[in-house]
Design an enzyme around this catalytic site. Structure first.
Site, PDB file in Angstrom:
ATOM      1  N   ASP A   1     -46.820  21.097 -28.391  1.00 41.92           N
ATOM      2  CA  ASP A   1     -45.892  21.229 -27.049  1.00 41.92           C
ATOM      3  C   ASP A   1     -46.864  21.253 -25.956  1.00 41.92           C
ATOM      4  OD1 ASP A   1     -43.178  23.554 -26.068  1.00 41.92           O
ATOM      5  OD2 ASP A   1     -43.865  21.624 -25.249  1.00 41.92           O
TER       6      ASP A   1
ATOM      7  N   CYS B   1     -37.147  17.011 -27.408  1.00 41.84           N
ATOM      8  CA  CYS B   1     -38.022  17.604 -28.023  1.00 41.84           C
ATOM      9  C   CYS B   1     -37.451  19.231 -27.717  1.00 41.84           C
ATOM     10  CB  CYS B   1     -39.355  17.491 -27.349  1.00 41.84           C
ATOM     11  SG  CYS B   1     -39.170  17.194 -25.452  1.00 41.84           S
ATOM     12  N   SER B   2     -38.371  20.040 -27.171  1.00 41.47           N
ATOM     13  CA  SER B   2     -37.742  21.629 -26.851  1.00 41.47           C
ATOM     14  C   SER B   2     -37.277  21.349 -25.720  1.00 41.47           C
ATOM     15  CB  SER B   2     -38.959  22.451 -26.920  1.00 41.47           C
ATOM     16  OG  SER B   2     -38.372  23.776 -26.978  1.00 41.47           O
ATOM     17  N   ALA B   3     -37.893  21.186 -24.494  1.00 39.89           N
ATOM     18  CA  ALA B   3     -37.242  21.162 -23.273  1.00 39.89           C
ATOM     19  C   ALA B   3     -36.404  19.722 -23.125  1.00 39.89           C
ATOM     20  CB  ALA B   3     -38.226  21.441 -22.181  1.00 39.89           C
ATOM     21  N   GLY B   4     -36.809  18.812 -23.765  1.00 43.35           N
ATOM     22  CA  GLY B   4     -36.220  17.158 -23.419  1.00 43.35           C
ATOM     23  C   GLY B   4     -36.879  16.967 -22.270  1.00 43.35           C
ATOM     24  N   VAL B   5     -38.071  17.179 -21.880  1.00 43.84           N
ATOM     25  CA  VAL B   5     -38.900  16.445 -20.698  1.00 43.84           C
ATOM     26  C   VAL B   5     -40.214  16.087 -21.030  1.00 43.84           C
ATOM     27  CG1 VAL B   5     -37.488  17.676 -19.127  1.00 43.84           C
ATOM     28  CG2 VAL B   5     -39.599  18.480 -19.971  1.00 43.84           C
ATOM     29  N   GLY B   6     -41.145  16.591 -21.518  1.00 40.62           N
ATOM     30  CA  GLY B   6     -42.636  16.039 -21.631  1.00 40.62           C
ATOM     31  C   GLY B   6     -42.818  15.181 -22.887  1.00 40.62           C
ATOM     32  N   ARG B   7     -42.477  15.620 -24.071  1.00 43.83           N
ATOM     33  CA  ARG B   7     -42.657  14.839 -25.026  1.00 43.83           C
ATOM     34  C   ARG B   7     -41.519  13.545 -25.242  1.00 43.83           C
ATOM     35  NH1 ARG B   7     -43.588  19.676 -29.316  1.00 43.83           N
ATOM     36  NH2 ARG B   7     -41.949  20.784 -27.753  1.00 43.83           N
TER      37      ARG B   7
ATOM     38  N   GLN C   1     -44.327  15.290 -18.854  1.00 43.60           N
ATOM     39  CA  GLN C   1     -44.498  16.374 -17.865  1.00 43.60           C
ATOM     40  C   GLN C   1     -46.103  16.701 -17.592  1.00 43.60           C
ATOM     41  OE1 GLN C   1     -44.443  20.178 -20.237  1.00 43.60           O
ATOM     42  NE2 GLN C   1     -43.853  21.307 -18.622  1.00 43.60           N
TER      43      GLN C   1
END
Ligand SMILES: CCc1ccc(NS(=O)(=O)O)cc1
Length: 309
Positions: A207, A239-245, A284
């Protein structure tokens, strides 16, 4: 005299960033070297230009009290204008809500549905979204638990027994494990209808970080497209937040398809700009932004993307 006075001029606004910065493909490697010189100084400047893109847009549905518990992070909320809307259930307030947005890809303006890692309380909604959108592919870019923290609920079966998520029965048909990812074929059934979905899970992406080596991501994108060629159906990415990866994966997918189509220019800045108009913080970190460029340099230099023996 007052009537004759010229209307007051609006106060000077900072210039909006350009929405595109295309680079000639045959200059891309030199461009990368220039941008990364002096400790990535020009990459830092360029990435900073994206900071405010899209941020003025409302997220009113996400802010409703009934929907707040459905958000994994209080600061990662879907913009109203591009959010995926579930079929409302009776007159249940908030029943159309999921933390997810349509995001453009190489093949269509709503090619991807980008979402947070499902919570235990939203995983039935997640499967409703998968069913109602008609997707046949789920790309997962986080592990369920990282460094002892839950990043995503386990929303698919551990073994071959069917599991119900609401009224959708999901069965794992087969699983193929590779060093950096796992591919599972899932059978989803709702009433008399059955569908097979590909679940492509990248398992080695920390992450807030980048894959090591970065070309592992290019290999994963290629493996994804070998199984899931463009088919006019949206692809669910999380992903986890659905933004960076998620944003990094989609940008690389778009760029690699442009290279394959022998495009004359590549516009990474413009791709991230367009995605951030639809979902917050897509790509991100600066390192993720640079990683996209590094993958393209590897492909353009003809580096064999196969992992070392
Ligand atoms: C603080 C909220 C937040 C958590 C995790 C991430 N990373 S991710 O979007 O790559 O999952 C991005 C933002």
């Amino acid at each position: 005299l007052r009537r004759l006075r010229a209307p007051r001029a609006a106060p000077p606004q900072p210039p909006a960033p350009r929405a595109s910065r295309p680079v000639r493909v045959d200059h891309f490697v030199d461009h990368y070297r220039l941008m990364s010189a002096d400790s990535d100084f020009r990459f830092s400047e360029e990435f900073e230009e994206l900071k405010h893109v899209g941020r003025e847009q409302p997220c009113s549905a996400a802010d409703l009290p009934v929907n707040r518990p459905k958000n994994r992070f209080t600061n990662i909320l879907p913009y109203d204008h591009s959010r995926f809307k579930l079929q409302p259930v009776d007159d249940e307030e908030g029943s159309d809500y999921i933390n997810a947005n349509y995001v453009p890809g190489h093949n269509s303006p709503r090619e991807f549905i980008v979402t947070q890692g499902p919570l235990h309380c939203t995983r039935d909604d997640f499967w409703r979204m998968c069913w109602e959108s008609g997707t046949r592919a789920i790309v997962m870019l986080t592990r369920c638990v990282e460094k002892g923290r839950e990043k995503c609920d386990r929303y698919w079966p551990y073994d071959t027994r069917p599991v119900y998520y609401g009224d959708i029965a999901v069965t794992a048909l087969n699983e193929s494990r590779y060093p950096d990812w796992t591919v599972t074929e899932l059978l989803a059934a709702r009433g008399a209808e059955q569908r097979v979905l590909h679940h492509l899970h990248f398992t080695t992406w920390p992450d807030f970080g980048v894959p090591e080596p970065p070309t592992a991501l290019a290999r994963f994108v290629r493996a994804f497209r070998e199984r899931c060629p463009p088919d006019h159906r949206p692809v669910v990415v999380h992903c986890s937040a659905g933004v960076g990866r998620s944003g990094t994966f989609i940008t690389l997918d778009r760029a690699l398809q442009q290279l394959a189509a022998h495009a004359e220019y590549i516009d990474i800045f413009g791709m991230v700009y367009s995605m951030r108009r639809e979902r917050v913080w897509m790509v991100q970190t600066e390192q993720q932004y640079i990683c996209i460029h590094q993958c393209l340099v590897a492909v353009l230099e003809g580096q064999d993307l196969q992992p070392p023996a």
